[in-house]
Design a protein around this motif. Structure first.
Motif, PDB file in Angstrom:
ATOM      1  N   LEU A   5      -1.782   6.370   3.558  1.00  0.00           N
ATOM      2  CA  LEU A   5      -3.117   6.509   2.969  1.00  0.00           C
ATOM      3  C   LEU A   5      -3.806   7.791   3.422  1.00  0.00           C
TER       4      LEU A   5
ATOM      5  N   TRP B  84       0.823  -1.214   0.000  1.00  0.00           N
ATOM      6  CA  TRP B  84       0.000   0.000   0.000  1.00  0.00           C
ATOM      7  C   TRP B  84       0.853   1.258   0.000  1.00  0.00           C
TER       8      TRP B  84
ATOM      9  N   CYS C   8       1.199   3.958  -3.235  1.00  0.00           N
ATOM     10  CA  CYS C   8       0.959   5.401  -3.095  1.00  0.00           C
ATOM     11  C   CYS C   8       2.178   6.214  -3.493  1.00  0.00           C
TER      12      CYS C   8
END
Length: 541
Positions: free
Chosen positions: A376, A283, A287
């Motif tokens: 995130l 993740w 990003c």
């Protein structure tokens, strides 16, 4: 054969084997034995003896033969070039037949020695090796295939660039010879061969040689075929490959991105923690590699609960052991540093090199999940709050002792999103601060510790943007935090006091005069700690 040129003397062989056997005993005088081995190492053919023991001492235990091989490996790193060419050739000739040794420990040790020699002489200096490896890989004999793959995987890890180099006398680069065979082993019925082949190719993703670039479709198809392999190590390597690809060559995954994200989301819940950890790295990597994030946005409602669940302390987390043992075990360096969740791989450019070992040693699924949530939150901002906050509130609402790890994870989540979601959290800062301050005095040390850290993450906005929220509670906060610096509390757990120092320091920099009424209280707590080396705590001012 080279064995007709050099043969070990029985007395020397017996003495060296005896020393290696004795060295394995936990009650032996290892310093004395090591000194004797160093004495033998002064003889020009000492490494020949070690090679002979590794390759031919069938009557000796595997442990003794392994010990000889590991000592040989370490010696050759510095001594190979100074050895007589005939001795160099002897060692090479003894190793090649052992690639297919019946015992896998011997095969593995041989592979380590082989890789060290190739580092010294390069592929050009040992042309017989490549031929032997190819013969083993094509033999259909498991021992030979596994031994060759073990050696090749170590070469790929240690010197991948050497395998992507033109070699005089060869029509193709070594990687062009090996790559089709590695792809074939993706579908091997033997987990060891699947693992070795995946791990070997993973070493080339960053440098991306032309041969891998041209065969990318075949490589991706192979990865997808073993994505749900029954062997956890294979699944971990698949996740590792996808993480590397999304970092360095994201365009290759674009046509498959939805399926890849779906797979990584499931892998993030894998019952094997190492597989889940490798998947969790995806993740942050995604990003950082993308300038548009629509591909991930639709998965956030499913991803965030997984991350929050994985932020709960595992039963074997070393921090749990530390919290129980802090009153009897001397402090370690990492205990005296502020706890943080920065990624092992991502966003860690400013970490001092001397801290690398500590970071890697303590990196786990909990911290990786918190780091991913942090990333995130900085990418999607307040978009994640409708999914995250109900989960956090539910966990914080629990009051029973058995749920303390759930509450701790919720506080960690609040700290992780402090920067990225500050706009959405801003109206709720008074409630957040009011709720967190009592937790600094919670009965569970790790809740106290993470609460101090989380409050320090909000200090910039609480002080600079909305001081009205802080000032009414400043005295409460500082007095409760200072309590964590009393010597009995420090003895209970260093990490709590350490993070309390961190939080107080963060506020001291920002509020300045407002901290004056409790300065003496804080200093009176710090002085005895500083005086006593056992309880020294880093203070960040």
């Amino acid at each position: 054969m080279a064995t007709g040129i050099w043969q070990p003397q029985e007395d020397g062989l017996r003495e060296i084997c005896g020393l290696l056997e004795e060295y394995r005993s936990p009650t032996s005088d290892q310093a004395r034995i090591w000194q004797q081995l160093q004495h033998y190492s002064q003889f020009p053919d000492f490494n020949n003896y070690l090679a002979f023991i590794l390759a031919r001492a069938q009557g000796k235990s595997v442990e003794v033969r392994q010990a000889a091989g590991l000592l040989l490996k370490n010696n050759l790193k510095t001594a190979f070039h100074s050895m007589a060419p005939s001795y160099q050739q002897y060692i090479k000739s003894e190793l090649l037949p052992c690639l297919g040794a019946p015992d896998r420990h011997i095969r593995s040790t041989v592979g380590s020695v082989v890789s060290v020699i190739v580092q010294q002489v390069r592929v050009l200096g040992w042309p017989e090796l490549l031929q032997a490896l190819v013969q083993c890989l094509d033999s259909n004999d498991l021992n030979h295939m596994e031994g060759a793959m073990d050696a090749l995987s170590k070469m790929c890890e240690d010197i991948p660039e050497e395998l992507d180099t033109d070699v005089p006398g060869m029509t193709e680069r070594p990687i062009n010879v090996f790559l089709p065979r590695l792809f074939r082993f993706f579908q091997s019925p033997h987990p060891s061969l699947r693992k070795f082949s995946l791990g070997s190719i993973n070493q080339f993703i960053v440098m991306m040689p032309t041969s891998l670039l041209l065969n990318m479709d075949q490589y991706l198809q192979g990865l997808f075929l073993v994505a749900n392999d029954p062997t956890a190590e294979v699944r971990k390597l698949v996740c590792g490959a996808l993480v590397q690809l999304i970092e360095v060559q994201p365009s290759f995954l674009e046509p498959h991105l939805n399926n890849v994200i779906e797979y990584m989301l499931q892998a993030n819940k894998d019952p094997d923690d190492e597989v889940a950890l490798e998947a969790c790295e995806f993740w942050s990597a995604y990003c950082e590699a993308h300038t548009h994030y629509d591909g991930l946005r639709e998965f956030l409602p499913r991803l965030i609960p997984v991350l929050l669940s994985n932020m709960i302390y595992a039963e074997d987390d070393e921090a749990l052991v530390d919290a129980e043992d802090d009153d009897s075990v001397p402090d370690r360096d990492q205990d005296l540093k502020p706890r943080f969740h920065s990624s092992r791989l991502h966003g860690a450019d400013n970490v001092d090199e001397e801290d690398d070992d500590d970071i890697i040693n303590v990196w786990n699924l909990r911290k990786c999940s918190a780091a991913a949530l942090d990333v995130l939150s900085n990418v999607f901002g307040d978009e994640i709050l409708p999914t995250l906050m109900p989960l956090v509130q539910t966990k914080l609402a629990t009051t029973d002792d058995s749920s303390w790890k759930e509450r701790e994870a919720a506080v960690l989540a609040l700290g992780a999103v402090a920067e990225g979601c500050i706009n959405g959290l801003y109206p709720h800062l008074p409630e957040i601060v009011s709720f967190l301050i009592p937790l600094i005095d919670d009965k569970f040390p790790l809740i106290r510790s993470i609460t101090c850290w989380t409050l320090s993450r909000y200090s910039k906005w609480v002080v600079q943007v909305c001081p009205v929220h802080l000032h009414p509670r400043l005295s409460d906060f500082l007095s409760v935090a200072a309590k964590q610096l009393s010597v009995p509390e420090v003895k209970e757990t260093v990490s709590v006091a350490n993070n309390a120092c961190w939080a107080i320091g963060e506020l001291a920099v920002k509020v300045r005069q407002e901290i004056a009424p409790v300065v003496l209280t804080v200093i009176s707590c710090l002085v005895p700690i500083i005086k006593n080396a056992e309880f020294q705590v880093n203070t960040v001012y």
